[in-house]
Design a protein around this motif. Structure first.
Motif, short mmCIF file in Angstrom:
data_model
loop_
_atom_site.label_atom_id
_atom_site.label_comp_id
_atom_site.label_asym_id
_atom_site.label_seq_id
_atom_site.Cartn_x
_atom_site.Cartn_y
_atom_site.Cartn_z
N VAL A 110 -71.85 -40.64 30.65
CA VAL A 110 -71.58 -41.66 29.63
C VAL A 110 -70.09 -41.94 29.70
O VAL A 110 -69.27 -41.06 29.45
N GLN A 111 -69.76 -43.16 30.11
CA GLN A 111 -68.36 -43.53 30.31
C GLN A 111 -67.77 -44.20 29.08
O GLN A 111 -68.37 -45.13 28.53
N LEU A 112 -66.58 -43.74 28.65
CA LEU A 112 -65.81 -44.41 27.60
C LEU A 112 -64.60 -45.03 28.29
O LEU A 112 -63.85 -44.32 28.97
N LYS A 113 -64.43 -46.32 28.14
CA LYS A 113 -63.32 -46.98 28.84
C LYS A 113 -62.60 -47.95 27.92
O LYS A 113 -63.25 -48.68 27.16
N GLY A 114 -61.28 -47.92 28.01
CA GLY A 114 -60.48 -48.86 27.23
C GLY A 114 -59.30 -48.16 26.55
O GLY A 114 -59.16 -46.94 26.62
N ARG A 115 -58.52 -48.97 25.89
CA ARG A 115 -57.28 -48.50 25.25
C ARG A 115 -57.53 -47.34 24.30
O ARG A 115 -56.74 -46.40 24.20
#
Ligand code: THG
Length: 368
Positions: A64-69
């Motif tokens: 499960v990928q979390l991406k962003g600022r």
């Protein structure tokens, strides 16, 4: 013959065809995917893992990928363990909890980049959970499933094999740390990890079309190490005291009850899911703990169980046996006991089995 019907809900791994060619005989379902559970010779598979090297299709450990600022911010909100000092290329074992401090998964968290984290998950829906918390906290993190499928190489000869494939730098990898690498033209992450205590690595395949290529390449180089097929091994993992989320836990299990207290950082502050509940549970002292149970009679069944079995001490129910297996090393039937703190290692209990009440001794984990 009874079979499992195909469906787009139940996915096959990029290594599925390779395990079929290697003689897989049984699967379980895990994260809506097929996980091999045997290749026809449980004892040979056990000793191969303990003395040699085996190759496991563990693509069911979905990412499960979390991406962003705000990816790190969201990851920390989800994790009751301090992730602030993690470096790119580092992994950590995390007891994910709900707001009540109940364990809902025990993933490995990987820091892929400053703005990108992966949860390599056990068998429950972390994807929807992360999306829900992300939306509630208005963090605007992008949550997705990357093209990544773990393949484990486990056993005392795994390091020599993986060093021959990737180079001797792999010998310096610390536990749960990883590095991107290309095996010929096959993109992978190489991690020191795996669901056994025999040492080893995991290749996260980063292009699902190359599953067969990667599997074949490892088998080819693995010939001289006498590599053979395997899978998460019930006997070894129980002897080693490794937790199976969902098998050894229920809807009221907290991390302190199942020996994961060391992975909870109670000093953390901020609005982390479950943290205040965990502080309370810790203050009051957990009511149950996890011990080993060794059956006294060698003739009792050592088959895996579908349901927890009641455990009695001096006539009173005190908890449950949550798994059962034959220990090839101890040559006894063993399992985990999730029991009241009132009972201790060294004491005798009765376990309500399909063959009636059977005597067992409680011991500290791990068994081996
Ligand atoms: N590898 C990867 N993802 C996974 C697993 C894995 N996701 C699901 C499942 N396994 C998660 N569960 C565990 C359980 C135990 C360990 C790793 C994942 C483990 N524990 C060691 C122990 O308990 O001794 C070390 C823990 C530590 O010291 O930090 O290795 O296997 N990719």
């Amino acid at each position: 013959m009874i079979t499992i019907s195909p469906s787009a809900r139940t996915l096959r791994s990029p290594f599925y065809q390779s395990t079929v060619e290697d003689g897989v005989v049984s699967f379980t379902l895990y994260n809506s995917m097929f996980l091999p559970t045997g290749f026809g010779d449980p004892e040979a598979e056990y000793w191969r893992l303990k003395n040699g090297v085996s190759i496991w299709d563990v693509a069911v450990q979905r990412q499960v990928q979390l991406k962003g600022r705000n990816a790190e911010k969201l990851a920390q909100i989800l994790c009751p363990r301090d992730i602030s000092k993690m470096q790119i290329g580092q992994g950590k074992y995390i007891p994910l909890c709900n707001h009540s401090g109940i364990l809902i998964n025990d993933p490995v968290l990987l820091k892929i980049d400053e703005d990108c984290f992966w949860f390599s998950i056990a068998d429950s829906d972390v994807w929807s959970w992360a999306r829900a918390i992300n939306n509630e906290r208005q963090l605007d993190v992008e949550i997705s499933e990357p093209d990544a499928a773990p393949l484990a190489i486990q056993g005392p000869k795994a390091e020599d094999l993986v060093a021959e494939i990737c180079g001797s730098w792999v010998r310096d990898l610390k536990y749960f740390w990883f590095k991107p690498f290309k095996i010929d033209e096959i993109p992978v992450l190489v991690a020191r990890s795996g669901y056994s205590k025999q040492g080893g690595f995991e290749f996260y395949l980063l292009n699902k079309n190359l599953g067969k290529k990667l599997y074949n390449r490892i088998k080819e180089v693995g010939q001289k190490y006498d590599i053979g097929p395997g899978c998460p091994n019930l006997s070894e993992r129980v002897e080693s005291g490794l937790l199976s989320f969902g098998g050894d836990t229920d809807h009221s299990t907290n991390p302190f009850e199942v020996r994961l207290g060391d992975f909870v950082d109670l000093h953390l502050d901020g609005d982390i899911v479950g943290l205040s509940a965990l502080k309370k549970i810790h203050e009051q002292g957990p009511k149950r703990h996890q011990l080993g149970a060794i059956f006294k009679n060698k003739d009792v069944s050592n088959l895996p169980i579908f349901e927890w079995m009641e455990i009695y001490h001096q006539g009173e129910p005190v908890g449950s046996l949550t798994n059962r297996t034959w220990s090839f090393q101890l040559e006894k039937t063993i399992g985990f006991a999730l029991v009241s703190k009132k009972v201790h290692a060294g004491e005798s209990v009765l376990i309500e089995t399909e063959q009636g009440m059977k005597e067992a001794e409680l011991v500290d984990l791990p068994f081996v």
